[in-house]
Design an enzyme around this catalytic site. Structure first.
Site, PDB file in Angstrom:
ATOM      1  N   THR A   1       0.836  -1.210   0.000  1.00 17.30           N
ATOM      2  CA  THR A   1       0.000   0.000   0.000  1.00 17.30           C
ATOM      3  C   THR A   1       0.864   1.250   0.000  1.00 17.30           C
ATOM      4  OG1 THR A   1      -1.790  -1.122   1.160  1.00 17.30           O
ATOM      5  CG2 THR A   1      -1.728   1.269   1.324  1.00 17.30           C
TER       6      THR A   1
ATOM      7  N   GLU B   1      -6.368  -5.018   3.777  1.00 13.97           N
ATOM      8  CA  GLU B   1      -6.315  -6.239   2.960  1.00 13.97           C
ATOM      9  C   GLU B   1      -7.625  -6.463   2.200  1.00 13.97           C
ATOM     10  OE1 GLU B   1      -4.456  -9.610   4.796  1.00 13.97           O
ATOM     11  OE2 GLU B   1      -3.286  -8.331   6.119  1.00 13.97           O
TER      12      GLU B   1
END
Length: 397
Positions: free
Chosen positions: A145, A376
């Site tokens: 990320t 996630e």
């Protein structure tokens, strides 16, 4: 036709569906070991850690988790326990029943950082890193990320360029569990040949990992930014067995499986707190558990809690059989986290004003799950994964 009632086992409020009958003696022993460790090492301190926004002694905790075989436990070789998927799931449930931050520590270590090296690394990379990570002597993190790219990692800006035989990495990663305490980071970056994974020693010049503060969720967890400024790595730092997004996404699927179980741990702890409270808290001359509306709440929570555990168990058996699809993991993550949050919120109403106190685990679990809900894979991403699987039509763009 059911057997005569005299031959039926007694009803167990802690296991109303008899799911434990599906577990082997080894499964139960592993669950007991992790539950005992969490009760001894986490539960007496977690409220204070959460209030202070810290996880003191994380390196010692990691070594203890390694000693009981909880790190990379479903992997084989290199000091890993080689446990079944169900056994790993049971461990995740017990760890998150203590706190989501503890389960995140284990999940990122084993299902993301270690799994990436184990599945896609060279033999030299595996030998160098995995034994120490399995023992908890080396903490790992996983950098995918970025500040501007979460649900769409294909747009990542971290870039790795070749300079002779070396690689030079530049960019930033965000919301990285374990980042500030990690000895190794698995970092994904754009290259001229597609997205590649790199095994980055965190002591490399140009690598920094400032910790992220001012969180109201996962407070007993180390969360960091990763900054790579002209980090130079040798040619053998790249993970040789994967190119493209399939690599990091398969790691995420492995970690999401643990979340399917873990969320039910947070739900169980909140439900048990509400049930115990309802049996002892008196209003209008009797325990509030004796009122119909409270019993309706408890019954509905028990339904969703144990349905979620049964779903997790089913997915674990499929994973052990090599038959678990990513869409099925999305099914479990979407359902179980969403229902776990609802169980925490309903438990809070039973506890009344006491529900917001850290003397009880409910509000802590509820706020932690707000992070679990979106990391996630957000709710929307998992809905679209299932929507595409159901219709055959891609609605992501």
């Amino acid at each position: 036709m059911s057997a005569p009632s005299s031959k039926l086992p007694p009803f167990d409020p802690a296991d109303p569906l008899g799911i434990d009958d599906l577990l082997s003696a080894e499964d139960l022993a592993i669950r007991g070991t992790v539950r005992s460790w969490a009760a001894d090492r986490v539960l007496p301190h977690i409220a204070q850690w959460y209030e202070n926004g810290e996880l003191p002694g994380i390196r010692e905790l990691a070594r203890e988790l390694g000693a009981i075989g909880a790190l990379g436990m479903s992997l084989t070789g290199y000091g890993c326990a080689g446990a079944t998927a169900v056994q790993y799931g049971l461990a995740c449930l017990e760890l998150e029943a203590a706190d989501s931050g503890i389960r995140s520590l284990v999940s990122v270590q084993g299902s993301l950082a270690m799994y990436a090296i184990w599945r896609f690394g060279s033999e030299e990379q595996k030998q160098r890193w995995l034994p120490g990570m399995a023992a908890g002597e080396i903490i790992g993190c996983f950098g995918l990320t970025e500040p501007d790219h979460g649900s769409d990692p294909a747009g990542m800006r971290m870039y790795a360029k070749k300079d002779g035989t070396d690689w030079v990495l530049n960019g930033r990663k965000m919301w990285i569990t374990n980042g500030s305490v990690a000895g190794v980071a698995v970092v994904w970056a754009q290259t001229d040949d597609g997205i590649r994974g790199f095994v980055v020693p965190t002591g490399a010049p140009g690598f920094t990992a400032p910790e992220i503060k001012h969180k109201w969720s996962l407070r007993a967890s180390v969360t960091s930014e990763l900054v790579l400024d002209e980090v130079r790595l040798p040619a053998d730092a790249v993970l040789p067995e994967v190119t493209g997004l399939g690599g990091p996404l398969s790691c995420l699927s492995h970690a999401r499986y643990g979340i399917v179980w873990g969320a039910m741990g947070a739900a169980r702890a909140s439900f048990e707190a509400a049930l115990d409270y309802a049996k002892t808290r008196e209003q209008f001359g009797k325990p509030i558990g004796g009122f119909q509306l409270t019993q309706a709440k408890l019954a509905d929570m028990a339904l969703e809690l144990h349905k979620g555990i049964l779903l997790a168990h089913h997915l674990g058996r499929r994973l052990d059989a090599g038959r678990l699809r990513p869409e099925q993991v999305s099914f479990g993550k979407l359902n179980n986290v969403r229902e776990a949050i609802e169980i925490c919120r309903t438990s809070r109403t039973i506890l009344g004003a006491n529900g917001i106190s850290l003397e009880y685990p409910v509000m802590r679990h509820a706020t932690n799950l707000e992070s679990v809900l979106t990391y996630e894979g957000t709710v929307e991403m998992h809905q679209l994964v299932l929507g595409k699987a159901l219709t055959g039509l891609d609605a992501f763009r």
